[in-house]
Structure formats: structure tokens, C-alpha cells
Motif scaffolding. Sequence first.
Motif, short mmCIF file in Angstrom:
data_model
loop_
_atom_site.label_atom_id
_atom_site.label_comp_id
_atom_site.label_asym_id
_atom_site.label_seq_id
_atom_site.Cartn_x
_atom_site.Cartn_y
_atom_site.Cartn_z
N ASN A 1 2.41 2.44 -9.01
CA ASN A 1 1.46 1.41 -8.59
C ASN A 1 1.17 1.43 -7.10
OD1 ASN A 1 4.03 0.46 -7.91
ND2 ASN A 1 3.42 -1.68 -8.14
N THR A 2 1.93 2.18 -6.31
CA THR A 2 1.64 2.25 -4.88
C THR A 2 1.29 3.66 -4.41
OG1 THR A 2 3.99 2.51 -4.32
CG2 THR A 2 3.11 0.27 -4.33
N LEU A 3 1.09 4.59 -5.33
CA LEU A 3 0.68 5.93 -4.93
C LEU A 3 -0.58 5.89 -4.08
CD1 LEU A 3 1.25 8.24 -8.03
CD2 LEU A 3 2.02 8.68 -5.70
N GLY A 4 -0.60 6.69 -3.02
CA GLY A 4 -1.73 6.73 -2.12
C GLY A 4 -1.40 6.32 -0.71
N ALA A 5 -0.11 6.21 -0.42
CA ALA A 5 0.30 5.76 0.92
C ALA A 5 -0.02 6.77 2.01
CB ALA A 5 1.80 5.45 0.93
N TYR A 6 -0.15 8.05 1.68
CA TYR A 6 -0.52 9.05 2.68
C TYR A 6 -1.99 8.84 3.05
CZ TYR A 6 3.59 12.08 1.60
OH TYR A 6 4.84 12.62 1.42
N SER A 7 -2.27 7.82 3.84
CA SER A 7 -3.65 7.48 4.19
C SER A 7 -3.67 6.62 5.43
CB SER A 7 -4.33 6.74 3.03
OG SER A 7 -3.60 5.57 2.68
N THR A 8 -4.82 6.59 6.09
CA THR A 8 -4.95 5.75 7.28
C THR A 8 -5.20 4.30 6.90
OG1 THR A 8 -7.31 6.28 7.40
CG2 THR A 8 -5.80 7.64 8.71
N GLU A 9 -5.92 4.09 5.80
CA GLU A 9 -6.12 2.76 5.24
C GLU A 9 -6.41 2.91 3.75
OE1 GLU A 9 -10.26 1.02 6.16
OE2 GLU A 9 -9.71 2.15 7.98
N ARG A 10 -6.22 1.82 3.01
CA ARG A 10 -6.37 1.91 1.56
C ARG A 10 -6.37 0.53 0.92
NH1 ARG A 10 -0.72 3.03 -1.47
NH2 ARG A 10 -2.22 2.87 -3.16
N LEU A 11 -6.64 0.50 -0.38
CA LEU A 11 -6.39 -0.67 -1.19
C LEU A 11 -5.04 -0.51 -1.87
CD1 LEU A 11 -9.82 -1.27 -2.99
CD2 LEU A 11 -9.01 -2.20 -0.81
N VAL A 12 -4.29 -1.60 -1.95
CA VAL A 12 -2.98 -1.58 -2.59
C VAL A 12 -2.81 -2.89 -3.35
CG1 VAL A 12 -1.77 -2.61 -0.62
CG2 VAL A 12 -0.53 -1.11 -2.17
N PRO A 13 -2.12 -2.87 -4.48
CA PRO A 13 -1.85 -4.14 -5.17
C PRO A 13 -1.07 -5.08 -4.27
CG PRO A 13 -1.34 -2.27 -6.58
CD PRO A 13 -1.59 -1.71 -5.23
N ALA A 14 -1.36 -6.36 -4.37
CA ALA A 14 -0.70 -7.34 -3.50
C ALA A 14 0.78 -7.51 -3.86
CB ALA A 14 -1.42 -8.68 -3.59
#
Length: 326
Positions: free
Chosen positions: A91-104
Motif C-alpha cells: 500500500n505504500t509502494l512508490g516512495a522512490y519519488s520526489t512527491e506522490r500520493l499516498v494513503p493517509a
Amino acid sequence: MAKAVRIYEKGGPEMLRYEDVEVPEPGPGQVHIRHVAVGLNYADTYFRNGTYPLPMPNGMGVEASGVVLSVGEGVTNVKPGDRVTYTGFINTLGAYSTERLVPAAPLIKLPETIAFETAAAMTMRGLTSAYLMRRIYPFQPGDTILLHAAAGGVGLIISQWAKLLGLNVIGTVSTDAKAEIARAHGCDYTINYSCEDVPTRVREITGGGGVAVVFDSVGRDTFMGSLDSLKRRGLMVCVGTASGTIPPFDPQLLAMKGSLYMTRPALADYIADPAEKADLAGEIFDHIAAGRIRIEINQHYALQDAVQAHRDLEARKTTGSSIFII
């Protein structure tokens, strides 16, 4: 445009692609976050190489810290401007990024006493260490543990925490230099598995008795040696598979080696309850803020250098924690 590291097919580090991405407005239950630092974990390589199957294409990384830019409908646990950190799994895959959407839901408010870089380096490792030291076994002062990969990110935290609990720590390492690091962080004894037999040395150190608990993050290569290092009715904690998954075995083996116990825990099941997650996070944050536990960030990478970062991880060139600086 935001930047992100993504993967389109499983394989080696060369499969990681650094590219432009668009970040839409957050939907219900989502948060738009600007990252300041991103965690680099050995588990990331499992997503990349297919050990943990993923739908493709996909993002990489499950841990980061930063500032909330905006929130979607129904989000009440954080607000714009909050300093936050997070870790998770799918559910949090995608952290290798400068900005993103993430579940709260996975977001943890970050105390002012904890720097963004520290948070990115220790949220997963710190919470993992917290549940291993506080939920897995009823430790008593004087108990002895065997800690594989003692100079790694989790290893350095566990060894420090173990000393706070009055435990004796035997740490395994691959080099003499890593042995020095492990001893500086609380290991009473170190075993260089490149030239020493681990079970033999454990029995020598413990007067033949063995250890109460083994924390084994290596897996296939160390499994039998870990079992042979336990005392009667000792606990084998399988916390990782850096050398490969443990092959099938007959549970009768546990009886033959001393009525041993075995568990294969996952962080997700110890932070699924928000109250328990808050308790574990609060405890590790308090230890760090008070200086009782130090977080060693020994490798810093730029996000575009993710390929080299993964190569370093798999070559066991890293010690302590590694992070990407955004």
C-alpha cells in the motif's frame, strides 16, 4: 514534473528507471506529500527481483518522510504542513519519488525532535526493531541473543535496544570492519561468519548452552546454523531472506534440536492496529530523541542513483542505514 523510480519488469538493478511522473490531486483517503528523504531497504530488492510479486509497471520503495501538501476527502489524521513519515508494504509502494500520493492511514506524524533524514532511515527499521524487542519474546535481563547482520540498519538498532533491556548480544558479520561497528553499538561478541563457524562459536561463548533467541535476516544460508545455536526451547525468528528463502523442512526437526519454536513475523501485522503502531513509534522516537539509540546513516544517494544503490545493497557494501536525499 515530479520524479520517480519505476520498474517495468522484474530483474536486476538495471531494471530501475528514473523518469518524470505527474501527481494528480488527492482522492478520498489520499495525501499529497513532498518527500525530503526516502528510505532504502533490502526488502526493496525483493520487489525488484520478483521475490515479492508485483503487477507491472510499478513504483519502488515503501518508506519516506516529508511534508503534507494537500489531503483528500475524509482525511483527518494529518493536514497540510504536517511533518510525516511512513512505511508499509504494497500500500505504500512508490516512495522512490520526489512527491506522490499516498494513503493517509500509514502516515505517522513526525516529532520536531526527529529529522526527516533520520525518519527515512529508521521508520521501517525502527518499527521492526520495536516489535522484535517488545512483542516477540518475554526477554529477561541476562538473556543472550544471536543477531545476524549485526552491522546492518536493523541490527544496529536491535543491538542498542538489547543493551537497554540488559541482554547479552552475539552479532554475526562478514568482515572485521563490520565487527568493529557492531561492537561499538552494543554487541558483546561478534562472529565473522566468513572464517568462523557460527554454531561452534555460539556454544563456546555460552558455555554450551546456546542462545534464547536468534534473529535471522539471512535465510537459506544461515537457517540450520541458527537452529543449532539455540538453547533448548529457544526461539528462531526468521525476519528476512537475504540469501534466499528457507527450503521446506520437516517440523520434527524442531523437536529433534530441543523443542524449538519458530516464527516468521511481518511488520505489517504489528502495525495494523493504529494504537499499537503509535505505541511502537512513540517508543522508538523517545529512545532516539533521548540519545539512547543512535541511527547511523552511512550511505546517502541521489534518487537518480537508485541502480547503484541497489548494487551496493546486494553486494553487502553498506552498513547501518541508507537513504535517498531529495
